[in-house]
Design a protein around this motif. Structure first.
Motif, short mmCIF file in Angstrom:
data_model
loop_
_atom_site.label_atom_id
_atom_site.label_comp_id
_atom_site.label_asym_id
_atom_site.label_seq_id
_atom_site.Cartn_x
_atom_site.Cartn_y
_atom_site.Cartn_z
N SER A 38 -4.20 5.11 -14.43
CA SER A 38 -4.27 4.73 -13.02
C SER A 38 -3.11 5.30 -12.21
N GLY A 39 -1.91 5.27 -12.80
CA GLY A 39 -0.73 5.69 -12.05
C GLY A 39 -0.47 7.18 -12.09
N ASP A 85 0.88 -1.17 0.00
CA ASP A 85 0.00 0.00 0.00
C ASP A 85 0.92 1.21 0.00
N SER A 109 2.95 4.56 -0.16
CA SER A 109 2.80 5.98 0.19
C SER A 109 4.10 6.69 -0.14
N GLU A 114 -4.50 9.26 -11.86
CA GLU A 114 -5.22 9.04 -10.60
C GLU A 114 -4.28 8.93 -9.40
N TYR A 163 -3.85 -5.92 -5.10
CA TYR A 163 -4.10 -5.12 -6.29
C TYR A 163 -4.26 -5.99 -7.54
N ARG A 182 -2.55 6.31 -8.38
CA ARG A 182 -2.54 4.99 -7.73
C ARG A 182 -1.31 4.22 -8.22
N TYR A 183 -0.17 4.56 -7.68
CA TYR A 183 1.08 3.99 -8.17
C TYR A 183 1.17 2.49 -7.89
N ASP A 184 0.67 2.05 -6.75
CA ASP A 184 0.75 0.63 -6.39
C ASP A 184 -0.12 -0.22 -7.32
N TYR A 185 -1.34 0.21 -7.55
CA TYR A 185 -2.25 -0.52 -8.43
C TYR A 185 -1.72 -0.54 -9.87
#
Length: 321
Positions: free
Chosen positions: A280-281, A62, A64, A284, A79, A286-289
């Motif tokens: 996505s990255g 997750d 951060s 949005e 993910y 959401r680097y992990d996803y």
């Protein structure tokens, strides 16, 4: 029991002692200049290819930005599960395979065909001119090419719609129609890369001996027979290697052009894995996803290369390794 002279000579021959080669350190000192030439390339791959691979851990955390990769919470395959159970997984995988396989079927033979046709030309000046003209699109920026395409297909001022209106047809906004996106992208890709891709095959054609063609002509073989029995077998090893290389990137569709051309109205057929990762990255955050989806893409590409290389080695005895 009597011994032959050969046996006596063999028995009296002293054992041959095999000298051990010098140590690797001595060899390295003697050939240090060759190894120095490898250093820049090794550093390039270590710094820009292998070191960043530690960032793949983000796919299992997750992530951060404030905590960093190592201090972020470990979530395992969360993910990956989210992607495969989400509403967009099948769409982006289907679109990626559709565009990639279309490019493979229609785009891969195009450089081979162009190389063979250029090889058949007897007017050398005309041949060089065609080669140069066909190479030029490859060196045009993707941004410029997409801008040109958008202008040509514009419903208000585009050349294509101007021709349609001349013949009494209504203007069409091609880039807003989902069914038109794949053909447009495919034609643009073929136009941009065919000339440059033919360089490898032209080089392979020059290595085929002219004596083979001369012997075939003496035996009465025409151009088609010469192509089937001399040109095609001579090109086959190169074709196989280039096919394996392209299979490795079958899921890595040229997303730069897709991002520049698509819009929400054509996501149904234009949204591919890489463009989905970008949204996505980067969009949005959401680097992990996004890393998880990109890792899935890379693993599938690696498996495809391994399978294709093994099959190629068995069937044609030609492969990447």
């Amino acid at each position: 029991m009597l011994q032959t002279s050969a046996q006596k000579a063999e028995g009296s021959r002293p054992a041959v002692s095999v000298k051990r080669r010098g140590s690797f350190g001595k060899y390295l000192r003697n050939e240090y200049d060759l190894y120095l030439m490898l250093v820049p390339m090794l550093l390039f791959y270590l710094l820009f290819a292998y070191k960043p691979m530690t960032g793949l851990l983000i796919a299992f955390k997750d992530y951060s930005p404030f905590k960093g990769i190592w201090d972020s919470k470990w979530v395992g395959f969360q993910y990956f599960t989210e992607f495969f159970t989400g509403p967009y997984a099948w769409r982006v995988i289907r679109n990626t395979l559709t565009i990639s396989l279309s490019t493979l079927v229609f785009g891969f033979p195009a450089p081979i065909l162009l190389a063979v046709l250029l090889n058949e030309l007897r007017a050398r000046k005309f041949q060089k001119a065609v080669q140069t003209i066909s190479y030029i699109p490859h060196f045009i920026s993707t941004v410029v090419v997409c801008s040109m395409l958008t202008s040509f297909l514009s419903p208000t001022s585009g050349v294509v719609n101007a021709i349609l209106q001349f013949f009494g047809r209504e203007p069409v906004y091609f880039l807003s129609k989902p069914e038109m996106f794949v053909p447009i992208y495919l034609l643009m890709n073929i136009w941009k890369n065919t000339g440059y891709g033919s360089i490898v095959y032209i080089a392979a054609l020059t290595s085929i001996s002219e004596d083979l063609y001369e012997a075939a002509r003496v035996d009465g073989a025409g151009r088609w027979k010469q192509f089937l029995h001399i040109t095609l077998p001579g090109l086959l090893p190169t074709i196989v290697v280039m096919l394996l290389v392209q299979l490795g990137g079958i899921l890595n569709v040229g997303y730069e052009a897709i991002i520049l051309l698509y819009n929400p109205g054509v996501y149904e057929t234009a949204d591919v894995i890489n463009s989905y990762v970008y949204r996505s990255g980067i969009v949005e955050g959401r680097y992990d996803y996004a890393t998880a989806v990109g890792l899935f893409n890379s693993v599938v590409a690696l498996v495809l290369v391994l399978i294709a290389n093994k099959v190629s080695n068995r069937l044609t005895e030609t492969g990447l390794w």
